[in-house]
Design an enzyme around this catalytic site. Structure first.
Site, PDB file in Angstrom:
ATOM      1  N   LYS A   1      -9.646 -38.817 -44.684  1.00 14.57           N
ATOM      2  CA  LYS A   1     -10.724 -37.829 -44.762  1.00 14.57           C
ATOM      3  C   LYS A   1     -11.245 -37.442 -43.378  1.00 14.57           C
ATOM      4  CE  LYS A   1     -14.465 -41.140 -45.699  1.00 14.57           C
ATOM      5  NZ  LYS A   1     -15.206 -40.980 -44.454  1.00 14.57           N
ATOM      6  N   THR A   2     -11.339 -38.422 -42.463  1.00 14.30           N
ATOM      7  CA  THR A   2     -11.816 -38.091 -41.117  1.00 14.30           C
ATOM      8  C   THR A   2     -10.846 -37.147 -40.427  1.00 14.30           C
ATOM      9  OG1 THR A   2     -12.903 -40.251 -40.960  1.00 14.30           O
ATOM     10  CG2 THR A   2     -12.567 -39.044 -38.909  1.00 14.30           C
TER      11      THR A   2
ATOM     12  N   ASP B   1     -20.051 -35.953 -44.208  1.00 13.19           N
ATOM     13  CA  ASP B   1     -19.155 -37.044 -44.594  1.00 13.19           C
ATOM     14  C   ASP B   1     -19.911 -38.014 -45.501  1.00 13.19           C
ATOM     15  OD1 ASP B   1     -16.910 -38.588 -44.719  1.00 13.19           O
ATOM     16  OD2 ASP B   1     -17.098 -39.433 -42.707  1.00 13.19           O
ATOM     17  N   GLU B   2     -19.179 -38.744 -46.329  1.00 15.15           N
ATOM     18  CA  GLU B   2     -19.765 -39.758 -47.234  1.00 15.15           C
ATOM     19  C   GLU B   2     -20.907 -39.157 -48.058  1.00 15.15           C
ATOM     20  OE1 GLU B   2     -18.127 -42.304 -47.529  1.00 15.15           O
ATOM     21  OE2 GLU B   2     -17.329 -43.040 -45.637  1.00 15.15           O
TER      22      GLU B   2
ATOM     23  N   GLN C   1     -16.751 -44.799 -54.316  1.00 16.18           N
ATOM     24  CA  GLN C   1     -17.222 -45.700 -53.265  1.00 16.18           C
ATOM     25  C   GLN C   1     -18.728 -45.583 -53.043  1.00 16.18           C
ATOM     26  OE1 GLN C   1     -14.373 -46.262 -49.823  1.00 16.18           O
ATOM     27  NE2 GLN C   1     -13.491 -44.391 -50.659  1.00 16.18           N
TER      28      GLN C   1
ATOM     29  N   ARG D   1     -10.036 -52.303 -49.102  1.00 16.09           N
ATOM     30  CA  ARG D   1     -10.073 -52.606 -47.666  1.00 16.09           C
ATOM     31  C   ARG D   1      -8.742 -53.208 -47.218  1.00 16.09           C
ATOM     32  NH1 ARG D   1     -12.834 -49.101 -46.727  1.00 16.09           N
ATOM     33  NH2 ARG D   1     -12.571 -48.721 -48.946  1.00 16.09           N
TER      34      ARG D   1
END
Length: 691
Positions: free
Chosen positions: A34-35, A220-221, A251, A588
């Site tokens: 995504k980044t 973002d997020e 998330q 993770r």
């Protein structure tokens, strides 16, 4: 298409990058890049769409993420240094530094951190003659400000007495606290966004100017936004709504910080014309880990449909270790890490609550394995660092009574509690700021000389406040002989404290000035450190693991009452968030994932039998295997169905050994074991097998 800005992207990423005007929602699964997508989209707007960098805003949740995005952009496209990349609070603070007088803020206002808030609340309680702990009151203030409501608006939700105070007394404390902040020229962290929001809502001209600087907005997020951040974002987006929200409702794990997952779930309701892009290719984890993760999260109802697809095929199976108790669980983790070998920083051990870390730390230390607890006391929260920061804030803002009281006798200079009490009394009597009262009190003090020297020091520091931050601190250290004080006052850990002071000087060297440095400090997340310790096993809670990745992950305490946590068992939304938390932990892992639970665990001082987490039960057999490093892997536990036993059957339990079923009702049986006597067991978890 051989466009360089697009050639390294997959098809879903490419479509999101090509999106130009109007709202867009990018549903970005864990490890889906995504980044990279956001960075390439910003670069594409500049390089191919003719958008000026001064018209682009990208909002992240941590300073580390913002810095990473800045560096990537600078490496990709010329002029990217002008793009506004910021956290929510940094963006709001930047607006207030320019236009803050419009909401009554004075130039040079300071931002109080948690310790300063607590100190001020203690002063307010003392002033009002009340005996109460400031912690719960601070939590109430933070919750109210994150939700964008006046703290008194939450009083109706509270019991008649809260933090030992009646609602009326509590209201007095809340009002006096805000008055004290205003009098000292200070905001607390929660105020930053509230003041910025108030400014933008009441001043159309300021809003017009800020919107011009943020024509194209990326958040973002987005699933982690709270009500105030949501309002701030929608206000900036305006009617043009060139807003790209990026996130993953699977998330969303921060409801305790007032994050509202509905903000992302309802994005297309807020913006009916929005385009939706789904990033489902996962570059982080192996196929085995992702099959397990998908099977976990599919049980949630509050989500946007997506399925992570692995780029890495195959992989080691997900392994589950069943320990007798928490000590054996910790011992297993240490032994397995030692068996797999270095480098040690490729391992992370994740747990639901901080209390679980103690046995893990001991077990790792017992095997000689280096470890660090992530998210402990942050660098800027350490006593010696806060002392020096208090001097700096006082030099810029003489009204800051919290900082004044912290440094008045630090290092010791002969100004005792009696003097402080006398000065405070004078300040109340004459309605003076504390520093002014200190000057007025000089003729009244039996020993005025220490106070006179302190006031002279402050005058020196005020003159130096416009110099570089590093020069200011070096002068301060010399003028106060602070390093000698640390060596004398803390002989056992003086070396660590001196290293922290050196680290502060290094950080100050990077700032443009003292005010800029203090703003950076105020916006630094508590879990972020100036430098990360490498070469160590990382221990952290699942909440602190968000956004990180490790080759090998151990997720321990996968039990009912821990994960899901006992506080969420009876609330559907809470249970779904616990499942998301488990999913975050699972995703993770890049190469190997170990799960572990204990059959017995100490709860509130008592040893209690535990049950494996329902999240394990929900995953179909074959997606993980029981594991013991000294035996061959065995399949998941046998699950007998209700009605499988009538009574009289001979069975074997993996822990209690052979026994006889004496009664059966529904999914529970009572078994007499030869070694331990009668035990009542659930067929879901007991792993009973015919003898």
């Amino acid at each position: 298409m051989d466009e360089p800005l697009l050639s390294s992207l997959n098809e879903a990423q490419r479509q999101a990058v090509l999106h130009f005007e109007g709202p867009a929602l990018v549903v970005a699964g864990a490890g889906s890049g995504k980044t990279r997508t956001v960075v390439h989209r910003v670069a594409y707007l500049m390089a191919r769409r003719g958008v000026f960098p001064s018209e682009i805003l990208a909002v992240t949740f941590t300073n580390k993420a913002a810095e990473e995005m800045r560096e990537r952009l600078k490496a990709m496209v010329k002029g990217a240094g002008e793009v506004w990349v910021s956290t929510f609070h940094a963006a709001a603070l930047r607006i207030l530094r320019v236009y803050g007088e419009g909401v009554g803020l004075k130039p040079g206002f300071v931002v109080y951190d948690e310790d300063d808030q607590t100190a001020l609340l203690k002063e307010v309680l003392k002033e009002l003659g009340l005996s109460a702990k400031p912690g719960p009151i601070k939590a109430l203030l933070d919750r109210a400000k994150n939700q964008g409501v006046a703290p008194e608006g939450l009083l109706a939700e509270l019991p008649e007495f809260y933090a030992g105070l009646s609602r009326g007394k509590l209201l007095d404390v809340l009002r006096r606290y805000q008055e004290a902040l205003l009098a000292q020229g200070a905001l607390d962290f929660g105020d930053i966004l509230l003041y910025a929001l108030k400014l933008l809502e009441q001043d159309p001209e300021v809003l017009r100017r800020v919107r011009k600087r943020a024509r194209f907005i990326h958040v973002d997020e987005y699933q982690d936004t709270n009500p105030v951040q949501y309002r701030f974002t929608r206000l900036l987006a305006g009617e043009e709504a060139n807003l790209m929200a990026v996130g993953d409702p699977d998330q969303g794990i921060y409801s305790f910080r007032a994050a509202d997952i509905r903000n992302i779930l309802d994005f297309t309701r807020d913006y009916p014309e929005a385009r939706v892009y789904r990033l489902e290719e996962n570059y982080r984890s192996t196929e085995a880990i992702l099959r397990f993760a998908n099977a976990v999260i599919v049980r949630n109802n509050l989500r946007l449909e997506k399925t992570l697809r692995p780029v890495k095929r195959g992989g080691e199976p997900v392994r589950l270790f069943r320990a007798g108790d928490a000590r054996e669980e910790a011992r297993f983790v240490a032994e397995e890490i030692a068996r797999l070998g270095p480098p040690w920083d490729r391992y992370a051990v994740l747990y639901r609550t901080n209390a679980q870390s103690r046995l893990l730390e001991q077990a790792l230390a017992g095997r000689g394995l280096p470890a660090r607890v992530v998210g402990g006391v942050g660098f800027f929260e350490r006593a010696e660092v806060k002392d020096l920061l208090a001097y700096a804030r006082l030099a810029l803002n003489p009204l800051d009574a919290v900082s004044l009281k912290r440094v008045l006798n630090t290092p010791p200079r002969g100004i005792g509690p009696a003097t402080v009490a006398r000065v405070e009394a004078l300040a109340r009597e004459r309605g003076l700021p504390l520093l002014e009262a200190l000057r007025e009190a000089l003729p009244l003090l039996p020993r005025p000389e220490p106070v006179r020297h302190f006031l002279a020091l402050l005058e020196e520091l005020r003159d130096l406040a416009l110099d570089s931050a590093e020069a200011f601190f070096r002068h301060l250290l010399e003028a106060t002989d602070y390093l000698a004080y640390l060596k004398e006052a803390y002989p056992e850990d003086a070396e660590d404290r001196l290293e922290n002071v050196e680290e502060l000087l290094r950080a100050a060297k990077e700032a443009e000035g003292l005010q800029d440095f203090l703003d950076r400090v105020a916006l630094t997340a508590k879990a972020e450190e100036p430098g990360e310790a490498g070469g160590k096993v990382a221990l952290m809670t699942l909440h602190n693991a968000k956004g990180l990745e490790f080759p090998v992950v151990f997720l321990v305490g996968v039990e009912e009452g821990l994960l899901p946590h006992r506080s969420s068992l009876n609330i559907l939304e809470g249970l779904e968030e616990e499942r998301r938390l488990f999913y975050v932990g699972v995703t993770r892992a890049q190469e190997r994932l170990y799960l572990a639970y204990a059959r017995e665990r100490e709860v509130y001082g008592r040893l209690e039998a535990t049950r494996p987490s329902r999240f394990l039960e929900e995953v179909e057999e074959g997606l993980y295997e029981l594991y013991d490093p000294y035996r061959k892997p065995v399949p998941p536990p046998h699950r007998a169905l209700p009605g499988a036993f009538k009574g009289g059957e001979r069975v074997v339990h993996p822990r209690f050994g052979p026994g006889t079923v004496v009664a059966a009702a529904g999914d529970e049986v009572t078994v007499h074991f030869e070694g331990v006597g009668l035990k009542r067991l659930s067929l879901k978890y007991a792993d009973l097998r015919p003898a």
